[in-house]
Design a protein around this motif. Sequence first.
Motif, PDB file in Angstrom:
ATOM      1  N   GLU A 291     -39.312 -49.087  42.169  1.00 15.40           N
ATOM      2  CA  GLU A 291     -38.943 -47.695  42.425  1.00 15.40           C
ATOM      3  C   GLU A 291     -37.940 -47.196  41.376  1.00 15.40           C
ATOM      4  N   ASN A 292     -36.941 -48.022  41.055  1.00 10.19           N
ATOM      5  CA  ASN A 292     -35.938 -47.610  40.056  1.00 10.19           C
ATOM      6  C   ASN A 292     -36.537 -47.464  38.649  1.00 10.19           C
ATOM      7  N   LEU A 293     -37.400 -48.396  38.298  1.00 12.09           N
ATOM      8  CA  LEU A 293     -38.007 -48.335  36.957  1.00 12.09           C
ATOM      9  C   LEU A 293     -38.930 -47.134  36.808  1.00 12.09           C
ATOM     10  N   GLN A 294     -39.623 -46.780  37.890  1.00  5.02           N
ATOM     11  CA  GLN A 294     -40.513 -45.624  37.842  1.00  5.02           C
ATOM     12  C   GLN A 294     -39.696 -44.337  37.695  1.00  5.02           C
ATOM     13  N   GLU A 295     -38.551 -44.266  38.342  1.00  4.42           N
ATOM     14  CA  GLU A 295     -37.713 -43.079  38.203  1.00  4.42           C
ATOM     15  C   GLU A 295     -37.135 -42.981  36.779  1.00  4.42           C
ATOM     16  N   SER A 296     -36.745 -44.104  36.213  1.00  4.02           N
ATOM     17  CA  SER A 296     -36.224 -44.083  34.841  1.00  4.02           C
ATOM     18  C   SER A 296     -37.300 -43.693  33.833  1.00  4.02           C
ATOM     19  N   GLN A 304     -36.427 -44.231  25.349  1.00  2.00           N
ATOM     20  CA  GLN A 304     -36.173 -45.606  25.775  1.00  2.00           C
ATOM     21  C   GLN A 304     -35.820 -45.649  27.273  1.00  2.00           C
ATOM     22  N   VAL A 305     -36.220 -46.793  27.881  1.00  2.00           N
ATOM     23  CA  VAL A 305     -36.030 -46.972  29.338  1.00  2.00           C
ATOM     24  C   VAL A 305     -35.202 -48.244  29.554  1.00  2.00           C
ATOM     25  N   SER A 306     -34.236 -48.159  30.443  1.00  2.00           N
ATOM     26  CA  SER A 306     -33.408 -49.313  30.805  1.00  2.00           C
ATOM     27  C   SER A 306     -34.001 -49.984  32.052  1.00  2.00           C
ATOM     28  N   LEU A 307     -34.172 -51.323  31.950  1.00  3.02           N
ATOM     29  CA  LEU A 307     -34.763 -52.051  33.104  1.00  3.02           C
ATOM     30  C   LEU A 307     -34.127 -53.435  33.218  1.00  3.02           C
ATOM     31  N   VAL A 319     -27.239 -58.960  37.573  1.00  2.60           N
ATOM     32  CA  VAL A 319     -28.522 -58.833  36.865  1.00  2.60           C
ATOM     33  C   VAL A 319     -28.272 -58.094  35.538  1.00  2.60           C
ATOM     34  N   SER A 320     -28.818 -58.646  34.473  1.00  3.95           N
ATOM     35  CA  SER A 320     -28.667 -58.010  33.145  1.00  3.95           C
ATOM     36  C   SER A 320     -29.793 -56.996  32.918  1.00  3.95           C
ATOM     37  N   PHE A 321     -29.498 -55.959  32.186  1.00  7.10           N
ATOM     38  CA  PHE A 321     -30.478 -54.904  31.876  1.00  7.10           C
ATOM     39  C   PHE A 321     -30.679 -54.839  30.353  1.00  7.10           C
ATOM     40  N   GLU A 322     -31.836 -54.293  29.973  1.00  7.58           N
ATOM     41  CA  GLU A 322     -32.155 -54.073  28.563  1.00  7.58           C
ATOM     42  C   GLU A 322     -32.909 -52.762  28.394  1.00  7.58           C
ATOM     43  N   THR A 323     -32.906 -52.263  27.184  1.00  6.20           N
ATOM     44  CA  THR A 323     -33.567 -50.989  26.881  1.00  6.20           C
ATOM     45  C   THR A 323     -34.875 -51.281  26.148  1.00  6.20           C
ATOM     46  N   SER A 325     -39.173 -49.738  25.358  1.00  5.94           N
ATOM     47  CA  SER A 325     -40.012 -48.545  25.175  1.00  5.94           C
ATOM     48  C   SER A 325     -40.767 -48.251  26.462  1.00  5.94           C
ATOM     49  N   PRO A 326     -41.301 -47.026  26.600  1.00  5.02           N
ATOM     50  CA  PRO A 326     -42.064 -46.693  27.825  1.00  5.02           C
ATOM     51  C   PRO A 326     -43.252 -47.608  28.044  1.00  5.02           C
ATOM     52  N   ALA A 327     -43.923 -48.051  27.003  1.00  2.00           N
ATOM     53  CA  ALA A 327     -45.108 -48.918  27.178  1.00  2.00           C
ATOM     54  C   ALA A 327     -44.706 -50.249  27.793  1.00  2.00           C
ATOM     55  N   ILE A 328     -43.602 -50.785  27.266  1.00  2.00           N
ATOM     56  CA  ILE A 328     -43.135 -52.063  27.840  1.00  2.00           C
ATOM     57  C   ILE A 328     -42.670 -51.860  29.283  1.00  2.00           C
ATOM     58  N   ALA A 329     -42.041 -50.700  29.556  1.00  2.00           N
ATOM     59  CA  ALA A 329     -41.590 -50.431  30.924  1.00  2.00           C
ATOM     60  C   ALA A 329     -42.750 -50.385  31.892  1.00  2.00           C
ATOM     61  N   GLU A 330     -43.880 -49.770  31.470  1.00  2.00           N
ATOM     62  CA  GLU A 330     -45.053 -49.729  32.363  1.00  2.00           C
ATOM     63  C   GLU A 330     -45.622 -51.126  32.587  1.00  2.00           C
ATOM     64  N   ALA A 331     -45.578 -51.943  31.519  1.00  2.00           N
ATOM     65  CA  ALA A 331     -46.055 -53.325  31.706  1.00  2.00           C
ATOM     66  C   ALA A 331     -45.152 -54.091  32.670  1.00  2.00           C
TER      67      ALA A 331
END
Length: 521
Positions: A291-296, A304-307, A319-323, A325-331
Amino acid sequence: MSDYFDHHDQETPSSRPASSPSRQRAEPSLGQAGHDASTSNGDSRPGLAHERRDERRYIRVTPTFEVRFEDGNRFRGVDLSQGGFAIESPKAMRKDARIRGEIAIQTASGELLVPVGASCRHSLAQEGRAGTHHAGFEITDISPSHLELLRQVVRAHLAGRPLNVEQLLQGEDSQTPRKRRGAGSAPQPAARPPKPLGRYVALFMGFAVLAIVAAATAYRNFMLIEPSFAAVTAPRIDIRAPSPGILMAHELEAGDRVTRDEALTRVKDVDLESDLILAEAAQRYNSQLIENLQESLDSANGGQVSLANSAEPGNGEAVSFETVSPAIAEARIDQFETARDFQASRVTALQARQSQNEIYSPCDCLVAWALSSSDGTYINESEKIMTLMRTGQDEVMVEALVHMDDIDRIEPDQLAYLSLPNASGTISARVRSVALDIERQPRAGFPSWVRQQQNVASVLLVPEKPLPVESVGTPVDVRFTEQALLGATAEWIWQSGRGIYQQASRLFSSAEESPEANQAG
């Protein structure tokens, strides 16, 4: 002065004229007889007297006794017989004087009193003893019972036995054995009339009944087939623990009835509950990441998207986060959805395992045994918790183990007879199955050690009359018959005799217990 004393002038022995010899022989006293005998025969032994049988009439004895007259005077006795007695008197007695009184005879245990009436026959002064007279009395009035008592006293003295009241009352004296021996030559009494015919008929009927019972018992024991062991059984259902854990409290005991789908108990598996909690937490974590990743991703507008770099919650670590691209975020969203679905399936599986720890009754059954749940009993997986018995129609049967030598004489639907202990009468049954192996359906009431025999076959019997459920596990007496009529007759006769014996035993036991109860009361 009493009227039985002689009031005439008393003659001294020197002045009294000598008695005629005939009178001296006819009325001798013991002292005179001894004196005469010693003088005439020249025998130096004093005190011995010999009398002719026609002079004696009755044998005289010298027990210790005294004579008590009814006016209170007492005199020491000299000798005694069944016909009379002699006493010592300080004065001469009047001849033919009649007196009444009692003879007091001393015994080992007391004193015997014999009431008599007597008449004085002679009164002689004793030579050498001044003022002493020897008076002889003849008994004229005595009751038959006292006469018999007097006879026994005389015979006891002659036999040399001490006088004893108890022995005299037994009615046996020294002459009784002689009489018993002489009774053999006595004439036999007249023959009794013949007994009524009814007695002989009853006697023959009794012998006939005994013969029939003996024949029925022999036929039952030697002709009917008897199994090695038989008992009342019912289908058994063992309830076992689906997983290790703590057995929760239940109130079931042996003998309780349960219905189908009734809750019996529950096993608390702590490890399973912990796994379920963690699986549910991981499922919620992945759902929240998606849910959080979809909102970002929606708010990034192609940037860029943080996940989070992990699909599973850490062990208390941040939990560590990284930034990316949108394509990687969808994967990564697809990856998180896969992890969420896996945790959902795991939750479902753990819930299914947990539901199995809720134990319900599979049938309308009777609880035969239940493990106690006190103090949080810990059980292992597959450990037995309860044993239930099916008690429906035609489910309570009898299982018998028949030796292989007799199994060829038994076939399905064959007639058999059952006898429960402590119960009269028989119950007919039919053979349901004959098998060399134990029936697949386990049965309660049959001990496992009995089944260890290798040379027997299992025979199931269905009783024509339903057996009580309480009799499951009770050994029974079984007889298989090949001749229905003869077998039924023999069994009926034997059971009737057995019932009569049991009833008589109960009556006898109750009769013995009644006096004990009365004494205790």
